[in-house]
Enzyme design. Structure first.
Site, mmCIF file in Angstrom:
data_model
loop_
_atom_site.group_PDB
_atom_site.id
_atom_site.type_symbol
_atom_site.label_atom_id
_atom_site.label_comp_id
_atom_site.label_asym_id
_atom_site.label_seq_id
_atom_site.Cartn_x
_atom_site.Cartn_y
_atom_site.Cartn_z
ATOM 1 N N ASP A 1 0.833 -1.208 0.000
ATOM 2 C CA ASP A 1 0.000 0.000 0.000
ATOM 3 C C ASP A 1 0.866 1.257 0.000
ATOM 4 O O ASP A 1 2.044 1.208 0.309
ATOM 5 C CB ASP A 1 -0.829 0.040 1.300
ATOM 6 C CG ASP A 1 -2.000 -0.911 1.248
ATOM 7 O OD1 ASP A 1 -2.353 -1.341 0.143
ATOM 8 O OD2 ASP A 1 -2.545 -1.212 2.321
ATOM 9 N N LYS B 1 -3.344 3.736 -3.035
ATOM 10 C CA LYS B 1 -3.932 4.942 -3.621
ATOM 11 C C LYS B 1 -2.834 5.984 -3.709
ATOM 12 O O LYS B 1 -2.014 6.101 -2.810
ATOM 13 C CB LYS B 1 -4.994 5.515 -2.680
ATOM 14 C CG LYS B 1 -6.309 4.831 -2.747
ATOM 15 C CD LYS B 1 -7.276 5.595 -1.866
ATOM 16 C CE LYS B 1 -8.386 4.686 -1.401
ATOM 17 N NZ LYS B 1 -9.149 5.241 -0.319
ATOM 18 N N MET C 1 -7.930 9.315 9.508
ATOM 19 C CA MET C 1 -8.733 9.655 8.323
ATOM 20 C C MET C 1 -9.683 10.821 8.611
ATOM 21 O O MET C 1 -10.843 10.811 8.188
ATOM 22 C CB MET C 1 -9.509 8.420 7.820
ATOM 23 C CG MET C 1 -8.570 7.341 7.315
ATOM 24 S SD MET C 1 -9.380 5.841 6.812
ATOM 25 C CE MET C 1 -9.684 5.039 8.370
HETATM 26 N N1 SAH Z 1 -3.707 0.493 9.442
HETATM 27 C C1 SAH Z 1 -3.272 1.862 9.595
HETATM 28 C C2 SAH Z 1 -4.384 2.872 9.391
HETATM 29 C C3 SAH Z 1 -4.924 2.890 7.972
HETATM 30 S S1 SAH Z 1 -6.093 4.163 7.734
HETATM 31 C C4 SAH Z 1 -2.644 2.039 10.977
HETATM 32 O O1 SAH Z 1 -2.692 1.119 11.798
HETATM 33 O O2 SAH Z 1 -2.077 3.096 11.217
HETATM 34 C C5 SAH Z 1 -5.090 5.461 7.120
HETATM 35 C C6 SAH Z 1 -4.989 6.596 8.114
HETATM 36 O O3 SAH Z 1 -4.019 6.309 9.114
HETATM 37 C C7 SAH Z 1 -4.528 7.908 7.507
HETATM 38 O O4 SAH Z 1 -5.594 8.607 6.911
HETATM 39 C C8 SAH Z 1 -4.001 8.638 8.719
HETATM 40 O O5 SAH Z 1 -5.057 9.179 9.489
HETATM 41 C C9 SAH Z 1 -3.392 7.496 9.522
HETATM 42 N N2 SAH Z 1 -1.939 7.365 9.292
HETATM 43 C C10 SAH Z 1 -1.300 6.326 8.731
HETATM 44 N N3 SAH Z 1 0.033 6.523 8.741
HETATM 45 C C11 SAH Z 1 0.236 7.727 9.345
HETATM 46 C C12 SAH Z 1 1.390 8.495 9.675
HETATM 47 N N4 SAH Z 1 2.627 8.069 9.394
HETATM 48 N N5 SAH Z 1 1.202 9.678 10.310
HETATM 49 C C13 SAH Z 1 -0.027 10.112 10.627
HETATM 50 N N6 SAH Z 1 -1.146 9.444 10.335
HETATM 51 C C14 SAH Z 1 -1.024 8.264 9.703
#
Ligand code: SAH
Length: 256
Positions: free
Chosen positions: A40, A61, A174
Site C-alpha cells: 500500500d 492509492k 482519516m
Molecule cells: N492500518 C493503519 C491505518 C490505515 S487508515 C494504521 O494502523 O495506522 C489510514 C490513516 O491512518 C490515515 O488517513 C491517517 O489518518 C493514519 N496514518 C497512517 N500513517 C500515518 C502516519 N505516518 N502519520 C499520521 N497518520 C497516519
C-alpha cells in the site's frame, strides 16, 4: 518468476507507521520469504529492499487515484496463490486497524489458502511515542479511543459524537479533510481550551506536528497546513508536545 515456496500462503504484514525500523522481526522474515509483495501507499517502500527477488505490486492509492479496488486486490491474492506463491500483503501501520484486513482474510479462507496476520505498530501508537504523548496518563486520561473521522461514504463518523463526550484521549484517523467539522463537534462538548494536536507523517523524517486547543487549532492549521497522512489527538494528553510547542511559538512569531 520462480516460486521459492511449495505451498501457497498469504501473510498480512503490518509495515508500521513509516519509520522502516518499526517493522517486527516476524514481519521482516515474512517479507524475506515472499515470492510476491502487494504493498500500500502507507507502507514505506524501503521495506521492499529486504527482498530483492520478490515481485512487487503497488496496490495503493496515490493522490486520490486508486490503482486497484479491494475486489481486484482480493483477486490478485487468489491468482498469485495458484503458482503457488507466498504472498505478503504489506499494509501501513497494523493490518487490523482500519486496514480492510477482514476482506482479505475472508478471501483467503474462501479459497482454502492459509493466511496469517503479523501485527504492526499502528500510526496512532507510533505518533504518540515519537511525539512523546502518553495517550493514557495516571489520573488524567484513563482510556483512549481510536476512531475514523469519516465513514465509507466520506461522511462524518457518528461515533465521534460519543467520543467527544468522553474523557478519553481521542485519536482520529482519516479525519484531516474534516478537521473543521470534527473540531466543531468537540467544541459542543468540551471547553475552548481543550487540547488538540495534529501529527502528519508520524515517525518519518518529514514528520510535522502542531498543537493548540479547540478554539485555535483550525486557525493554526490554516497557517501550518498539515495534511495527509495525518491524525488528530484530542484530550489532556495532547498537551505534552514539546516539539509541537516550538512549532506553535514559531508560527505565532511569524504572525506578529
Ligand atoms: N492500518 C493503519 C491505518 C490505515 S487508515 C494504521 O494502523 O495506522 C489510514 C490513516 O491512518 C490515515 O488517513 C491517517 O489518518 C493514519 N496514518 C497512517 N500513517 C500515518 C502516519 N505516518 N502519520 C499520521 N497518520 C497516519
Amino acid at each position: 518468476m520462480k516460486s521459492f515456496n511449495q505451498k501457497a500462503k498469504i501473510t498480512l504484514v503490518g509495515a508500521g507507521p513509516g519509520d522502516p525500523e518499526l517493522l517486527t522481526i516476524k514481519g521482516l522474515r515474512a517479507i524475506q520469504t515472499a515470492d510476491v509483495i502487494l504493498y500500500d501507499s502507507l507502507a514505506n517502500p524501503a521495506l521492499l529492499d529486504h527482498n530483492p527477488h520478490a515481485h512487487k505490486v503497488f496496490v495503493g492509492k496515490r493522490k486520490g487515484w486508486q490503482k486497484f479496488s479491494q475486489d481486484q486486490i482480493n483477486d490478485l491474492l487468489v491468482d498469485f496463490a495458484k503458482f503457488p506463491y507466498h504472498i505478503v500483503r504489506l499494509k501501513g501501520g497494523d493490518p487490523m486497524v482500519f486496514g480492510r484486513a477482514m476482506e482479505e482474510i475472508a478471501t483467503a479462507q474462501a479459497h482454502n489458502i492459509p493466511v496469517e496476520v503479523i501485527p504492526g505498530i499502528s500510526s496512532y501508537s507510533g505518533a504518540a511515542a515519537y511525539q512523546q504523548i502518553p495517550i493514557t496518563e495516571r489520573g488524567i486520561s484513563r482510556s483512549f479511543w481510536v476512531v475514523t473521522g469519516t465513514n465509507k461514504d466520506g461522511e462524518l463518523n457518528k461515533d465521534l459524537e460519543l467520543a467527544a463526550q468522553s474523557s478519553a484521549t481521542v485519536i482520529v484517523l482519516m479525519g484531516m479533510s474534516k478537521l473543521t467539522e470534527i473540531v466543531d463537534l468537540f467544541s459542543q462538548h468540551k471547553p475552548a481550551d481543550y487540547p488538540v494536536s495534529i501529527v502528519q507523517n508520524a515517525t518519518r523524517p518529514d514528520t510535522r506536528s502542531l498543537s493548540g486547543q479547540l478554539d485555535n487549532i483550525v486557525a493554526l492549521n490554516t497557517i501550518a497546513q498539515l495534511g495527509s497522512p495525518g491524525l488528530l489527538l484530542f484530550g489532556a494528553a495532547a498537551r505534552n508536545l514539546d516539539a509541537v510547542q516550538k512549532e506553535i511559538a514559531a508560527i505565532k512569531t511569524a504572525e506578529i
